[in-house]
Each structure stands twice: as C-alpha cells, then as structure tokens.
Design a protein around this motif. Structure first.
Motif, PDB file in Angstrom:
ATOM      1  N   ARG A  79       0.827  -1.197   0.000  1.00  0.00           N
ATOM      2  CA  ARG A  79       0.000   0.000   0.000  1.00  0.00           C
ATOM      3  C   ARG A  79       0.866   1.254   0.000  1.00  0.00           C
ATOM      4  N   PRO A  80       0.308   2.396  -0.439  1.00  0.00           N
ATOM      5  CA  PRO A  80       1.050   3.666  -0.348  1.00  0.00           C
ATOM      6  C   PRO A  80       1.408   3.986   1.098  1.00  0.00           C
ATOM      7  N   LEU A  85       0.742   4.348   7.123  1.00  0.00           N
ATOM      8  CA  LEU A  85       0.854   5.144   8.348  1.00  0.00           C
ATOM      9  C   LEU A  85      -0.498   5.279   9.040  1.00  0.00           C
ATOM     10  N   ARG A  86      -1.550   5.509   8.240  1.00  0.00           N
ATOM     11  CA  ARG A  86      -2.883   5.676   8.822  1.00  0.00           C
ATOM     12  C   ARG A  86      -3.333   4.400   9.530  1.00  0.00           C
ATOM     13  N   ARG A  87      -3.075   3.265   8.907  1.00  0.00           N
ATOM     14  CA  ARG A  87      -3.495   2.000   9.506  1.00  0.00           C
ATOM     15  C   ARG A  87      -2.632   1.653  10.720  1.00  0.00           C
ATOM     16  N   ARG A  88      -1.366   2.028  10.689  1.00  0.00           N
ATOM     17  CA  ARG A  88      -0.502   1.780  11.853  1.00  0.00           C
ATOM     18  C   ARG A  88      -0.952   2.636  13.033  1.00  0.00           C
ATOM     19  N   TRP A  91      -4.024   1.141  14.503  1.00  0.00           N
ATOM     20  CA  TRP A  91      -3.661  -0.028  15.308  1.00  0.00           C
ATOM     21  C   TRP A  91      -3.156   0.408  16.688  1.00  0.00           C
ATOM     22  N   GLN A  92      -2.291   1.429  16.711  1.00  0.00           N
ATOM     23  CA  GLN A  92      -1.756   1.908  17.984  1.00  0.00           C
ATOM     24  C   GLN A  92      -2.865   2.449  18.885  1.00  0.00           C
ATOM     25  N   ARG A  93      -3.835   3.152  18.301  1.00  0.00           N
ATOM     26  CA  ARG A  93      -4.962   3.654  19.088  1.00  0.00           C
ATOM     27  C   ARG A  93      -5.746   2.504  19.709  1.00  0.00           C
TER      28      ARG A  93
END
Length: 213
Positions: A79-80, A85-88, A91-93
């Motif tokens: 993925r771009p 970054l958005r998905r990581r 996940w952290q949230r």
C-alpha cells in the motif's frame, strides 16, 4: 484426498459447505454420495469490521507473541505510505484503548450487537436450521467467508470444532470469530498459543494431531 472426509463419514452424515463455485469439486463430492451446499456470502457492515479490528488489538496484547512486531511491519507493504501510516496509527490507538480495564468485554458486547444489526446473520441461521445441521467443523476459521455462519452456529448452541490450517495462523491472524468446543492443532507450541490467547481453554479442548489436511 487426504481421507479426512471419509473419517468424518464414519461418525456423521457430512454436509460440505463451499464458499466458492467449483463444479468439478461439487461433482466429485456428489459422486461419492456427499451432500454439497453453497455457503451464504458473509455480509458485514463497517461497524462489524471495526469491531473485529478492535478485538484484534486486545488479542495481540494478551497473546504477546514475539512475532507480532514482525507481522505488523510487513502488513500492507503493497500500500502507499500514507495508507500504511494511517493503519498503523489506527492499530496503535486500538492497542492503547485495549489497556483500559474492561475494554475487551465492552468491545465484545458492541461487536455482538453489530453482528445482529450489520450482518446477514438471519440468513445464516435459516441456512443451518433448514439443513438440520447438528455441529460445525471449520477448516478455515479465520476467513471472512465463515465469520457470520460461525456466529450463527454459536447462537444456535451447536457444537463446534476447528482445525488450525497452518502452524503460524494463531499468531499472524486476527482472533478466531467464536470460542470453539474443540481445537485441532499441529503441535504443542500451537496448543500453548491457544491457551495463552484464549484464557479458559484447557487440554480437554485441544487435540494435537499434526496438520489435519
């Protein structure tokens, strides 16, 4: 081809539910006198998908597998960068909020309600009732195609069994959709992972057989 279906036929009248169309496989099975049906397609709302992701974070935190960081680093590599970054961050949230006492129980209750409102659970309940299914044996429990029908089986109180298809599935896949009555695993390491990831499971729930397939 492995003989697994023949073994099952010694103790039950199997109904093979396929989640894809394959006329050759269907003809093969029917030629052996086995009933073959098409599994209803799983329909899930964004709320259900979000609930699954939130429980995934709770599960990973409890499992504490050494491979989790490796798995996270290789997720969505095609993925771009912005999407990765958005998905990581998401996940952290989820991981941070999973640390709040009682978070998992609340998330599980929210997901149960989302399944009622945001899936075709009624179609799957009717599917099991109409075919007079007495028990479920899932050979691919992590795939989305089985998610709703497994929850339907749970709501009907059917006995359930699953075979973990690959030795790394417990640590690299999201948590199993339901609590099964019986788990078939490859080795003692997989048995330990199940007990760690799903509190309350004991030796009576788990059979070490090697790969059932």
């Amino acid at each position: 081809r492995t003989g697994l279906l023949e073994r099952l036929r010694t103790v039950c009248d199997p109904v093979v539910a396929l989640s894809w169309d394959d006329p050759d496989v269907e003809a093969d099975l029917r030629g052996e006198g086995v009933e073959v049906v098409r599994l209803p397609t799983s329909e899930m709302s964004p709320a259900v998908s979000s609930g699954i992701a939130e429980l995934d974070a709770c599960f990973a935190r409890r499992l504490r597998s050494p491979s989790t960081s490796i798995d996270l680093s290789r997720r969505h590599t095609d993925r771009p960068l912005s999407i990765r970054l958005r998905r990581r961050l998401a996940w952290q949230r989820n991981v941070l909020s999973a640390m709040v006492p009682g978070a998992e129980e609340r998330r599980r209750a929210t997901l149960e309600q989302a399944i009622t409102d945001g899936t075709n659970i009624e179609e799957n309940l009717a599917f099991l009732r109409d075919r007079r299914i007495d028990a479920i044996f899932s050979v691919t429990p992590f795939v989305a195609q089985e998610f709703v029908v497994l929850h339907a089986a749970k709501r009907l109180g059917l006995p359930t069994c699953t075979s973990i298809l690959s030795f790394d599935n417990i640590t690299t896949r999201p948590p199993l959709p339901i609590r099964f009555d019986r788990y078939i695993v490859w080795n003692r390491f997989n048995a330990d992972e199940l007990r760690r990831g799903y509190p309350g499971l004991g030796n009576r729930h788990i059979a070490i057989t090697g790969p059932a397939q």
